[in-house]
Design a protein around this motif. Structure first.
Motif, mmCIF file in Angstrom:
data_model
loop_
_atom_site.group_PDB
_atom_site.id
_atom_site.type_symbol
_atom_site.label_atom_id
_atom_site.label_comp_id
_atom_site.label_asym_id
_atom_site.label_seq_id
_atom_site.Cartn_x
_atom_site.Cartn_y
_atom_site.Cartn_z
ATOM 1 N N UNK A 188 0.836 -1.292 -0.087
ATOM 2 C CA UNK A 188 0.063 -0.018 0.030
ATOM 3 C C UNK A 188 0.702 1.243 -0.116
ATOM 4 N N UNK A 189 1.831 1.173 0.821
ATOM 5 C CA UNK A 189 3.039 2.172 0.791
ATOM 6 C C UNK A 189 3.415 2.565 -0.565
ATOM 7 N N UNK A 190 3.819 1.448 -1.256
ATOM 8 C CA UNK A 190 4.450 1.760 -2.660
ATOM 9 C C UNK A 190 3.348 2.538 -3.533
ATOM 10 N N UNK A 191 2.045 1.707 -3.471
ATOM 11 C CA UNK A 191 0.976 2.210 -4.391
ATOM 12 C C UNK A 191 0.783 3.983 -4.278
ATOM 13 N N UNK A 192 1.081 4.158 -2.750
ATOM 14 C CA UNK A 192 0.870 5.562 -2.530
ATOM 15 C C UNK A 192 1.930 6.438 -3.248
ATOM 16 N N UNK A 193 3.110 5.821 -3.262
ATOM 17 C CA UNK A 193 4.236 6.485 -3.664
ATOM 18 C C UNK A 193 4.260 6.577 -5.170
ATOM 19 N N UNK A 194 3.917 5.329 -5.729
ATOM 20 C CA UNK A 194 4.225 5.403 -7.070
ATOM 21 C C UNK A 194 2.996 5.625 -8.168
ATOM 22 N N UNK A 195 1.704 5.603 -7.462
ATOM 23 C CA UNK A 195 0.504 5.845 -8.164
ATOM 24 C C UNK A 195 -0.012 7.057 -7.821
ATOM 25 N N UNK A 196 0.501 7.584 -6.781
ATOM 26 C CA UNK A 196 -0.077 8.684 -6.177
ATOM 27 C C UNK A 196 -1.490 8.652 -5.552
ATOM 28 N N UNK A 197 -1.671 7.305 -5.129
ATOM 29 C CA UNK A 197 -2.907 7.076 -4.405
ATOM 30 C C UNK A 197 -3.120 7.590 -3.000
ATOM 31 N N UNK A 198 -4.131 8.197 -2.923
ATOM 32 C CA UNK A 198 -4.589 8.482 -1.458
ATOM 33 C C UNK A 198 -5.277 7.423 -0.870
ATOM 34 N N UNK A 199 -5.140 7.149 0.614
ATOM 35 C CA UNK A 199 -5.737 6.112 1.180
ATOM 36 C C UNK A 199 -6.664 6.625 2.149
ATOM 37 N N UNK A 200 -8.105 6.150 2.208
ATOM 38 C CA UNK A 200 -8.814 6.644 3.355
ATOM 39 C C UNK A 200 -9.005 5.256 4.081
ATOM 40 N N UNK A 201 -8.436 5.216 5.228
ATOM 41 C CA UNK A 201 -8.292 3.579 5.911
ATOM 42 C C UNK A 201 -8.994 3.539 7.382
ATOM 43 N N UNK A 202 -9.858 2.599 7.430
ATOM 44 C CA UNK A 202 -10.322 2.511 8.624
ATOM 45 C C UNK A 202 -9.720 1.529 9.286
#
Lengths: 254, 266
Positions: A188-202
């Motif tokens: 998930x950290x990688x996807x944030x970094x590389x895809x510019x994904x923003x997480x909303x996590x419960x």
């Protein structure tokens, strides 16, 4: 900057209930600032997630997407919304259709959003599986052939195949063993970094929240009791409930 | 004195697949042992084999001696007198462990009546006493409630009360807090710790979480693919793990904890 997703003075009361499940909620999800919703069972975390996903309508206040009020009737807006906001659930054993091959499962958002045909989806599905660390031949297999951690990767591949901006994740790693949990957190950290994904996590797991989210909102009995930068909230909790949550985390012996 | 002695325990499926492989360990009276491993490592099957509760089709070989009784190959009748008296168990999911159609008070009364032969007012008092011991609020209300009417943490306390009602020599707790919220988990672990200490009970505590095990036991056995890979004090396992698998477990737990420490120093 306009938040991608926003809840303004939102309340939701379930039909037949005498009290609001959540009340007075104002939260903003800004691109690049992943948000954690923290709290215990019954605090209203999943209700907020359902509101943010457009699966429930608030009884008061508004849900906003790119600055405009989310209207479930506006088909054009809902299409944009579904393409931008995807989700991953807690239990990878119940979230994947057991009768469909992984290729079809992962292609589903592309097909239902009318982006791709069955054949034009194939390279995108292969790329999505590759991003989550699964081989391309996984496409031809069924979900039951995979372990819990691998299934959660499949669910993440499905949620990210159409390159959403926001990924809503409901306890995405709590059903996983510690070693697998670390690997999925890394993914998930990688996807944030590389895809510019923003997480909303419960999550109720504060160490996972600390690993992935820049911002944290703490919920208790349907209210946000505290929100801000994760370092601030977890490092200098202002509310006794937050303090209690932090103190409850079991630690390794020093 | 050894209370539980497991020698060369092997559990096979009907097809002959080996799920627990030549496992040996022992627990002395009043001693606490953690069983650590991931899903599929065989830790839960091991505890079921100790109670003679393996699912049908599975067979155990080797030796499991519990308070002097050989469990492997014992008749159901012999097992019935051992369960509860010598060893009782608390499972992970309290909702499935309790009878949904029976009021909580009656479920706790059942082992008390059977083991201690209590009846009438004495039984009612004993039930109230058990509910108080597991620190359930409003014992009157909880006693009359059905399992679905109380919270997950309360249900797990009820399950613990039922296990303790028989006053067993060994308490087996299989992931008893995995389904609970963190703060409820912390309370539950404290409660378990103090109740077991008062009674001088031996404990086998099963979990995949090293930090949770460390709260309850001093010694632990690490399992992978049905085998014991390492055993030692929790302190040593965390500080200087020898087996590759234990190293990866500790590293994983440390990684997550480091993220939290960075944000929220102790």
């Amino acid at each position: 900057m306009t938040p991608v997703l926003e809840l303004r003075d939102v309340a939701l009361r379930h039909r037949g209930s005498a009290v609001d499940a959540v009340q007075d909620i104002s939260l903003a999800v800004e691109a690049g600032h992943s948000l954690a919703l923290v709290g215990e069972s019954g605090a209203g975390k999943t209700t907020l997630l359902r509101l943010l996903l457009g699966l429930a309508r608030p009884t008061a206040g508004t849900v906003r997407f790119d600055g405009a009020e989310l209207s479930l009737r506006d088909r054009e807006q809902m299409r944009r919304f579904r393409r931008s906001v995807q989700c991953v659930f807690q239990d990878p054993y119940s979230s994947l259709d057991p009768r469909r091959r992984v290729g079809a499962v992962v292609a589903e958002p592309l097909r239902s959003l009318g982006i791709d045909t069955r054949s034009s989806a194939v390279p995108k599905v292969a790329a999505a599986l590759d991003r989550v660390g699964l081989p391309a031949d996984a496409m031809d297999r069924y979900p039951h052939e995979f372990s819990g951690g691998q299934r959660q990767r499949i669910a993440i591949a499905r949620a990210t195949v159409c390159h959403p901006r926001v990924l809503l994740a409901d306890e995405p790693v709590s059903a996983l063993d510690v070693t697998t949990r670390v690997k999925v957190v890394d993914l998930l950290a990688e996807l944030k970094q590389e895809q510019g994904l923003t997480l909303v996590m419960v999550s109720h797991d504060l160490s996972v929240v600390a690993s992935l989210c820049e911002r944290t909102a703490v919920l208790e009995h349907g209210h946000v009791v505290e929100q801000g930068d994760t370092a601030q909230v977890l490092g200098h909790p202002a509310h006794p409930y937050t303090r209690r949550l932090i103190d409850s985390v079991p630690r390794l012996p020093a | 004195m050894t209370f539980l002695d497991v020698r060369g325990l092997t559990v096979r499926t009907a097809e002959g697949r080996v799920l627990v492989d030549d496992l040996s360990f022992s627990v002395a009276g009043g001693e606490r042992l953690g069983l650590i491993g991931e899903s599929g490592s065989g830790k839960s099957l091991t505890t079921l084999a100790v109670l003679g509760l393996l699912p049908s089709g599975m067979t155990a070989t080797g030796s499991v001696e519990l308070a002097g009784t050989q469990i492997v190959g014992a008749t159901e009748r012999a097992l019935t007198s051992v369960r509860g008296r010598d060893a009782a168990v608390v499972f992970q999911e309290p909702l499935t462990a309790l009878d949904p159609l029976m009021r909580v008070g009656r479920q706790i009364a059942e082992p008390l009546a059977r083991r201690r032969g209590l009846r009438g007012a004495a039984l009612r008092d004993a039930v109230g006493d058990m509910l108080a011991q597991v620190r359930l609020p409003e014992p009157e209300r909880v006693s009359r409630a059905f399992p679905h009417e109380i919270s997950g943490g309360q249900r797990q306390r009820v399950a613990l009360a039922m296990a303790l009602a028989c006053d067993p020599g060994l308490l087996i707790a299989d992931e008893p807090t995995t389904a609970l919220d963190v703060s409820v988990q912390a309370e539950m672990l404290d409660l378990l710790d103090s109740l077991v200490r008062e009674r001088g009970m031996a404990v086998i505590f099963v979990s995949h979480d090293l930090a949770v095990v460390a709260r309850v036991t001093d010694r632990a056995l690490v399992m992978k693919d049905g085998r014991a890979v390492e055993t030692g004090t929790v302190h040593d396992l965390v500080r200087s793990p020898r087996a590759e698998y234990t190293k990866s477990l500790v590293a994983g737990a440390r990684r997550l904890e480091a993220a939290l420490d960075l944000r929220s120093p102790r």
